[in-house]
Design a protein around this motif. Structure first.
Motif, PDB file in Angstrom:
ATOM      1  N   GLU A 147       0.821  -1.206   0.000  1.00 15.83           N
ATOM      2  CA  GLU A 147       0.000   0.000   0.000  1.00 15.83           C
ATOM      3  C   GLU A 147       0.859   1.261   0.000  1.00 15.83           C
ATOM      4  OE1 GLU A 147      -2.624  -0.331   3.319  1.00 15.83           O
ATOM      5  OE2 GLU A 147      -3.721  -2.048   2.468  1.00 15.83           O
ATOM      6  N   THR A 148       2.115   1.135   0.425  1.00 20.99           N
ATOM      7  CA  THR A 148       3.059   2.253   0.396  1.00 20.99           C
ATOM      8  C   THR A 148       4.294   1.789  -0.346  1.00 20.99           C
ATOM      9  OG1 THR A 148       2.269   3.092   2.534  1.00 20.99           O
ATOM     10  CG2 THR A 148       4.418   3.867   1.771  1.00 20.99           C
ATOM     11  N   THR A 179       3.564   5.380  -4.590  1.00 23.59           N
ATOM     12  CA  THR A 179       2.851   6.368  -3.774  1.00 23.59           C
ATOM     13  C   THR A 179       3.683   7.610  -3.518  1.00 23.59           C
ATOM     14  OG1 THR A 179       3.608   5.292  -1.720  1.00 23.59           O
ATOM     15  CG2 THR A 179       1.492   4.576  -2.639  1.00 23.59           C
ATOM     16  N   ILE A 226       1.851  11.892  -7.752  1.00 27.32           N
ATOM     17  CA  ILE A 226       2.324  11.498  -6.434  1.00 27.32           C
ATOM     18  C   ILE A 226       3.328  12.545  -5.937  1.00 27.32           C
ATOM     19  CG2 ILE A 226       2.027   9.032  -6.930  1.00 27.32           C
ATOM     20  CD1 ILE A 226       5.129   8.873  -7.036  1.00 27.32           C
TER      21      ILE A 226
END
Length: 291
Positions: A147-148, A179, A226
């Motif tokens: 997720e990161t 990200t 981002i």
């Protein structure tokens, strides 16, 4: 003790050809590549696994994992080494950073790729960076870890770290979405970089860079969607501070999130794990959600 295992993933990288050497910078002074077996402080190190993402000898990454006792990693930092995009330099330049990141609880994906003089150059180098990042999807990490995903690159690697954030616009797969991106003294404007001399940018592309090279040039790709941090030393005489100053100005004017972090020191202080500049980079990572 640290362990290394080898995983083989499906062949994800496209082929390509090369041409040859960063901008007017001569050689990398006294920076010596650090063999993976000798990296770190000598204490027990986190687990390291070598993962291949293609059939070429340069298509692999070393996955440094934090101690299992801390739970799942905070996220992934993709470490992209510099070295004029040249095959004379390899991912051992990024190993000390990967070790430090794992000690801070991050999964560090120390990425190797085909380089000029060893089957790289445009588009092969870019194919490999794109495929190498996407190979994280099969690296066996917990879904929450992906997720990161932050790219972190120095000099020529800083160019690739920021380039990777926009790769999907230009036909490269981006199965693993980034990200954040951190450029350490990155060559973010290829046209300006080529004016410094040395021939490395033209060797990477196979020709002198121009406005026709948007697909390879971060300065021509703003705005990204981002955040980008540009960490750059004031006394850098190899890649001028203006590379980061100008990129941030151009990106923010276009509505992107970009920030310049000026640090004390020279071109290499940003990749010295014992430096204040590296501590500042770790502090940046601490501000990221999931940190």
């Amino acid at each position: 003790m640290r362990r290394r295992s080898v995983l083989r993933l499906p062949f994800l990288a496209a082929g390509g050809t090369a041409v040859m050497t960063l901008s007017g910078c001569g050689e990398y002074g006294n920076v010596a590549p650090v063999p993976i077996s000798d990296a770190g402080s000598g204490a027990d190190l986190p687990d390291v696994r070598r993962v291949t993402y293609g059939e070429d000898a340069s298509q692999f990454a070393d996955l440094h994992l934090p101690d299992a006792s801390i739970g799942d990693p905070r996220g992934v930092v993709v470490v992209i080494h510099g070295g004029f995009w040249s095959s004379r330099y390899d991912l051992s330049l990024g190993t000390p950073l990967a070790v430090s990141l794992a000690e801070q609880g991050w999964a560090a994906w120390n990425l190797e790729y085909r380089r000029v003089g060893g089957g790289g150059g445009a588009p092969a180098t870019f194919d490999d960076v794109a495929a190498g990042i996407d190979a994280l999807a099969e690296a066996g990490l917990p879904p929450s870890t992906l997720e990161t995903v932050v790219t972190l690159g120095h000099s020529a690697g800083g160019h690739l770290a920021v380039w990777a954030a926009g790769r999907g616009r230009y036909g490269w797969a981006d199965r693993v979405r980034l990200t954040h991106a951190i450029s350490q003294a990155g060559v973010l404007d290829l046209v300006a970089g080529a004016r410094l001399g040395g021939g490395a940018v033209s060797a990477l592309l196979g020709h002198a860079p121009s406005s026709a090279d948007e697909r390879y040039d971060p300065a021509q790709q703003v705005p990204l969607d981002i955040p980008v941090w540009c960490v750059h030393a004031r006394d850098d005489v190899l890649v001028p501070l203006e590379q980061s100053v100008d990129y941030v100005a151009r990106a923010t004017a276009a509505g992107a999130q970009a920030e310049l972090i000026e640090v004390e020191g020279d071109h290499f202080v940003v990749i010295d794990p014992g430096s204040r500049a590296w501590r500042q980079t770790l502090d940046l990572l601490d501000t990221i959600d999931g940190g």
